[in-house]
Design a protein around this motif. Structure first.
Motif, PDB file in Angstrom:
ATOM      1  N   ASP A  16       0.827  -1.214   0.000  1.00  0.00           N
ATOM      2  CA  ASP A  16       0.000   0.000   0.000  1.00  0.00           C
ATOM      3  C   ASP A  16       0.861   1.263   0.000  1.00  0.00           C
ATOM      4  O   ASP A  16       0.516   2.245  -0.653  1.00  0.00           O
ATOM      5  N   ASP A  17       1.976   1.239   0.719  1.00  0.00           N
ATOM      6  CA  ASP A  17       2.907   2.377   0.693  1.00  0.00           C
ATOM      7  C   ASP A  17       3.412   2.598  -0.732  1.00  0.00           C
ATOM      8  O   ASP A  17       3.493   3.728  -1.210  1.00  0.00           O
ATOM      9  N   ALA A  18       3.761   1.505  -1.394  1.00  0.00           N
ATOM     10  CA  ALA A  18       4.262   1.621  -2.769  1.00  0.00           C
ATOM     11  C   ALA A  18       3.176   2.162  -3.691  1.00  0.00           C
ATOM     12  O   ALA A  18       3.444   3.022  -4.540  1.00  0.00           O
ATOM     13  N   LEU A  19       1.951   1.686  -3.529  1.00  0.00           N
ATOM     14  CA  LEU A  19       0.858   2.174  -4.376  1.00  0.00           C
ATOM     15  C   LEU A  19       0.577   3.654  -4.139  1.00  0.00           C
ATOM     16  O   LEU A  19       0.146   4.360  -5.051  1.00  0.00           O
ATOM     17  N   ALA A  20       0.846   4.134  -2.929  1.00  0.00           N
ATOM     18  CA  ALA A  20       0.616   5.546  -2.606  1.00  0.00           C
ATOM     19  C   ALA A  20       1.769   6.444  -3.050  1.00  0.00           C
ATOM     20  O   ALA A  20       1.623   7.664  -3.097  1.00  0.00           O
ATOM     21  N   ALA A  21       2.905   5.848  -3.377  1.00  0.00           N
ATOM     22  CA  ALA A  21       4.082   6.619  -3.789  1.00  0.00           C
ATOM     23  C   ALA A  21       3.913   7.126  -5.219  1.00  0.00           C
ATOM     24  O   ALA A  21       3.160   6.548  -6.005  1.00  0.00           O
ATOM     25  N   PRO A  22       4.624   8.205  -5.568  1.00  0.00           N
ATOM     26  CA  PRO A  22       4.568   8.687  -6.956  1.00  0.00           C
ATOM     27  C   PRO A  22       4.912   7.563  -7.933  1.00  0.00           C
ATOM     28  O   PRO A  22       5.881   6.831  -7.733  1.00  0.00           O
ATOM     29  N   LYS A  23       4.097   7.417  -8.950  1.00  0.00           N
ATOM     30  CA  LYS A  23       4.260   6.368  -9.982  1.00  0.00           C
ATOM     31  C   LYS A  23       4.260   4.967  -9.385  1.00  0.00           C
ATOM     32  O   LYS A  23       4.748   4.022  -9.996  1.00  0.00           O
ATOM     33  N   HIS A  24       3.725   4.815  -8.161  1.00  0.00           N
ATOM     34  CA  HIS A  24       3.664   3.519  -7.465  1.00  0.00           C
ATOM     35  C   HIS A  24       5.047   2.884  -7.319  1.00  0.00           C
ATOM     36  O   HIS A  24       5.190   1.661  -7.347  1.00  0.00           O
ATOM     37  N   THR A  25       6.065   3.732  -7.163  1.00  0.00           N
ATOM     38  CA  THR A  25       7.447   3.274  -7.198  1.00  0.00           C
ATOM     39  C   THR A  25       8.181   3.641  -5.909  1.00  0.00           C
ATOM     40  O   THR A  25       8.070   4.771  -5.430  1.00  0.00           O
ATOM     41  N   VAL A  26       8.927   2.663  -5.386  1.00  0.00           N
ATOM     42  CA  VAL A  26       9.708   2.879  -4.169  1.00  0.00           C
ATOM     43  C   VAL A  26      11.131   2.356  -4.370  1.00  0.00           C
ATOM     44  O   VAL A  26      11.344   1.375  -5.084  1.00  0.00           O
ATOM     45  N   PRO A  27      12.111   3.004  -3.734  1.00  0.00           N
ATOM     46  CA  PRO A  27      13.471   2.459  -3.746  1.00  0.00           C
ATOM     47  C   PRO A  27      13.537   1.282  -2.775  1.00  0.00           C
ATOM     48  O   PRO A  27      13.004   1.364  -1.666  1.00  0.00           O
ATOM     49  N   TRP A  28      14.171   0.203  -3.171  1.00  0.00           N
ATOM     50  CA  TRP A  28      14.263  -1.001  -2.335  1.00  0.00           C
ATOM     51  C   TRP A  28      15.493  -0.887  -1.449  1.00  0.00           C
ATOM     52  O   TRP A  28      16.519  -1.512  -1.668  1.00  0.00           O
ATOM     53  N   THR A  29      15.395  -0.046  -0.421  1.00  0.00           N
ATOM     54  CA  THR A  29      16.529   0.252   0.456  1.00  0.00           C
ATOM     55  C   THR A  29      16.735  -0.836   1.498  1.00  0.00           C
ATOM     56  O   THR A  29      15.848  -1.638   1.771  1.00  0.00           O
ATOM     57  N   GLY A  30      17.906  -0.812   2.092  1.00  0.00           N
ATOM     58  CA  GLY A  30      18.170  -1.610   3.278  1.00  0.00           C
ATOM     59  C   GLY A  30      18.633  -3.035   3.057  1.00  0.00           C
ATOM     60  O   GLY A  30      18.790  -3.772   4.028  1.00  0.00           O
ATOM     61  N   VAL A  31      18.863  -3.447   1.833  1.00  0.00           N
ATOM     62  CA  VAL A  31      19.348  -4.807   1.602  1.00  0.00           C
ATOM     63  C   VAL A  31      20.808  -4.866   2.049  1.00  0.00           C
ATOM     64  O   VAL A  31      21.650  -4.139   1.542  1.00  0.00           O
ATOM     65  N   ARG A  32      21.076  -5.738   3.034  1.00  0.00           N
ATOM     66  CA  ARG A  32      22.424  -5.851   3.575  1.00  0.00           C
ATOM     67  C   ARG A  32      22.906  -7.297   3.555  1.00  0.00           C
ATOM     68  O   ARG A  32      23.503  -7.805   4.494  1.00  0.00           O
ATOM     69  N   ASN A  33      22.632  -7.951   2.467  1.00  0.00           N
ATOM     70  CA  ASN A  33      23.116  -9.297   2.223  1.00  0.00           C
ATOM     71  C   ASN A  33      23.793  -9.266   0.860  1.00  0.00           C
ATOM     72  O   ASN A  33      23.215  -8.762  -0.104  1.00  0.00           O
ATOM     73  N   TYR A  34      25.014  -9.762   0.786  1.00  0.00           N
ATOM     74  CA  TYR A  34      25.780  -9.645  -0.458  1.00  0.00           C
ATOM     75  C   TYR A  34      25.130 -10.367  -1.625  1.00  0.00           C
ATOM     76  O   TYR A  34      25.123  -9.868  -2.746  1.00  0.00           O
ATOM     77  N   GLN A  35      24.571 -11.559  -1.390  1.00  0.00           N
ATOM     78  CA  GLN A  35      23.947 -12.286  -2.499  1.00  0.00           C
ATOM     79  C   GLN A  35      22.727 -11.538  -3.031  1.00  0.00           C
ATOM     80  O   GLN A  35      22.559 -11.389  -4.242  1.00  0.00           O
ATOM     81  N   ALA A  36      21.883 -11.026  -2.144  1.00  0.00           N
ATOM     82  CA  ALA A  36      20.710 -10.255  -2.568  1.00  0.00           C
ATOM     83  C   ALA A  36      21.152  -8.974  -3.279  1.00  0.00           C
ATOM     84  O   ALA A  36      20.584  -8.592  -4.311  1.00  0.00           O
TER      85      ALA A  36
END
Length: 157
Positions: A16-36
């Motif tokens: 729902d946060d993503a749908l409320a964002a401009p262009k329904h787009t969010v940055p996928w922050t916080g990934v702290r695993n090297y493989q991901a």
């Protein structure tokens, strides 16, 4: 085209946060695993399909269909000292962590983890493998098609 399952805690970023964002787009922050991180940096392409998955919540599961909306770029939270994703060893001239933007194209019903586990056609999905804790996993095209069909998703048909 590649397909991915990307986990987000709904308290951080929900469908729902993503749908409320401009262009329904969010940055996928916080990934702290090297493989991901490497999946985002080296393999994700704009337009790849994404199963938007809520994790660390009462009913984990797939809650939307999305797509990769950008190429990988440095995650700014690694440099923000007040961020829970701050990494003191990461430097702006040599960033350690990347992100991609993700655009939700359709919210779906919650296809819960127990439902996924009960579906014999999904038995080989990486997210269902014992011990898998990755926040991003590749999805086989046959699993993608099965899930999209099962959810009646229009956007990814």
């Amino acid at each position: 085209m590649n397909y991915w399952l990307m986990k987000s805690e709904p308290d951080d970023v929900s469908v729902d946060d993503a749908l409320a964002a401009p262009k329904h787009t969010v940055p996928w922050t916080g990934v702290r695993n090297y493989q991901a991180r490497n999946f985002m940096r080296d393999q994700m392409r704009v337009g790849d399909g994404v199963l938007f998955y809520h994790s660390s919540c009462p009913e984990p599961g797939i809650v939307g269909i999305a797509k990769v909306a950008s190429t990988a770029y440095p995650d700014p939270t690694q440099f923000e000292k007040k961020s829970p994703y701050y990494d003191a060893a990461s430097k702006p001239e040599e960033p350690r962590w990347s992100l991609v933007d993700v655009q939700v194209v359709e919210k779906t019903r919650n296809f819960t983890l127990p439902e996924m586990r009960e579906d014999p056609e999904l038995a080989e999905m990486l997210v269902l493998k014992k011990g898998n804790r990755l926040s991003i996993t590749p999805v086989d095209p046959k699993h993608w098609r099965h899930i999209v069909k099962k959810l009646g998703a229009k956007a990814a048909a």
